[in-house]
Scaffold this active site. Sequence first.
Site, short mmCIF file in Angstrom:
data_model
loop_
_atom_site.label_atom_id
_atom_site.label_comp_id
_atom_site.label_asym_id
_atom_site.label_seq_id
_atom_site.Cartn_x
_atom_site.Cartn_y
_atom_site.Cartn_z
N GLU A 211 0.88 -1.17 0.00
CA GLU A 211 0.00 0.00 0.00
C GLU A 211 0.91 1.22 0.00
O GLU A 211 1.43 1.61 1.04
CB GLU A 211 -0.92 -0.02 1.23
CG GLU A 211 -1.82 -1.25 1.31
CD GLU A 211 -2.87 -1.30 0.21
OE1 GLU A 211 -3.15 -0.26 -0.41
OE2 GLU A 211 -3.41 -2.39 -0.05
N CYS A 245 -2.07 9.40 2.54
CA CYS A 245 -1.62 8.78 1.29
C CYS A 245 -2.52 9.15 0.12
O CYS A 245 -2.05 9.27 -1.01
CB CYS A 245 -1.58 7.26 1.44
SG CYS A 245 -3.12 6.56 2.01
#
Length: 466
Positions: A211, A245
Amino acid sequence: MADLSGLLEAQRLAVLRDGAPGLKERLAALDGLAALVRRHLEDLIAAVSADFGNRPRQETELGELMPLMNGIRHVRRHLKGWMKPQRRGAGLAFQPASARVEYQPLGVVGILAPWNYPLFLTLGPLVDALAAGNRVMIKPSELAPRTAEMLRVLLGTLFADDRVAVVAGGADIAQEFSRLPFDHLVFTGSTRVGRAVMQAAASNLTPVTLELGGKSPVLILPDYPLDKAARTLAMGKFFNAGQTCVAPDYVLVPRDRLDAFAQILMDRVQAMYPAISGNPDYTSIIADRHHARLVAMVAEATAAGAQAMRHRDPGNDAARLFPPTLLIDPPVDCMAMREEIFGPILPIIPYDRVEDAMAFVNAGPKPLALYCYSDDSARVAKVLDGTRSGGVTVNATMLHVGQEDLPFGGVGESGTGAYHGREGFQRLSHARAVLRVGRFNQSHLVAAPYGKMTQWVTRLFIGGPS
Ligand code: NAD
């Protein structure tokens, strides 16, 4: 220093000793986790805030604890169905037989986590790993040490070390951790470190879920009201001071609306955060190193000719309070346009045609998220068809991440593999193919010595010159 190999070995032995946990046991683990978090809510919120310097409790609640609890509730509701073996069709040539897919735990899952959402990005993958019946080792980020220590102590009260273990430590421990022969490794962090983690895992053939980050673009199409776009864009960008993110990394706006949009956005930001210093609603930058990086980023862009539109409050360097800053039309080769920003700086880039904006996005690596603002469904479809990204929110930012029923993950340089909900369960399970041959099955008739029967069968299924 924790004996990492010893912990892994103990978990492996426990897998062999106890086998796969049933539904009841998995649900009990998830219930225990939810109750633990609720019981220690205030301590957890305080630890996260102390790690940052300041982080409003609302951001920890909205960005970490709400999605965590929603995720647990979703898994609770669906786990029984997900665990059920799936009937599949056995091929005609193999009849009588029955085929099915059974979901087995992988074994021991490693979780390597970043600091920016230190609860959700450790406990979120843990939820999926427990739902899939695995044992788990977690290495939280050294940049959020209070939260890491609290997780270690709290999870230690709920789980034996051979079920869930938390190991603290910096990059050296992280490297050692990534070299362990896990059955799966979930890494959340930067693309740079993700590369190193994948290489380390490759030597054990450990499968990875990565991720990662990247530059998530926002495309404002010509039809969309600027003030409406500014509202949700400002919310997503300056939440956690941009240390997210999936935070909008840069914005593409029609050229004739560039200046108007920058002003509307800054007005909106100043209304949301009338002050930066001493404002309990505004999050600090996690570390001096990251603060210095952001200072350098703005200095470089302005030296190269970009106009910086700054919040009226200059913030406070000592407290790592970096003011929201818009960079108007910076050169594409400056740091702010080459690297993931990961802070409250937002470049705004003008475009002439929507095709140009899409080409701009497609010239870079595939981002983790893409945001498109338009009420024209056909135009939105065209943008989505013509671009790639891990996920998308249309007419807002970041909200797709909080959907338990949607997979979350990147593509290309922004990551490999998705988790959350059903995809998380499947990602951390082994989908085992099981064929059961029926009592009257005659498959041995095609064995050697090969004769007429084999020829008849192969002709029947392959066909051939007629
Ligand atoms: P990072 O890559 O520096 O660190 C993440 C973890 O990796 C930490 O636990 C660290 O100890 C460990 N680590 C450091 N060096 C290592 C090495 N050589 N080998 C193995 N492990 C190592 O990331 P960060 O600064 O903590 O987080 C910010 C980055 O994470 C940003 O790029 C952001 O986009 C990304 N991120 C992605 C997601 C997502 O879900 N896709 C979520 C949050 C953050």
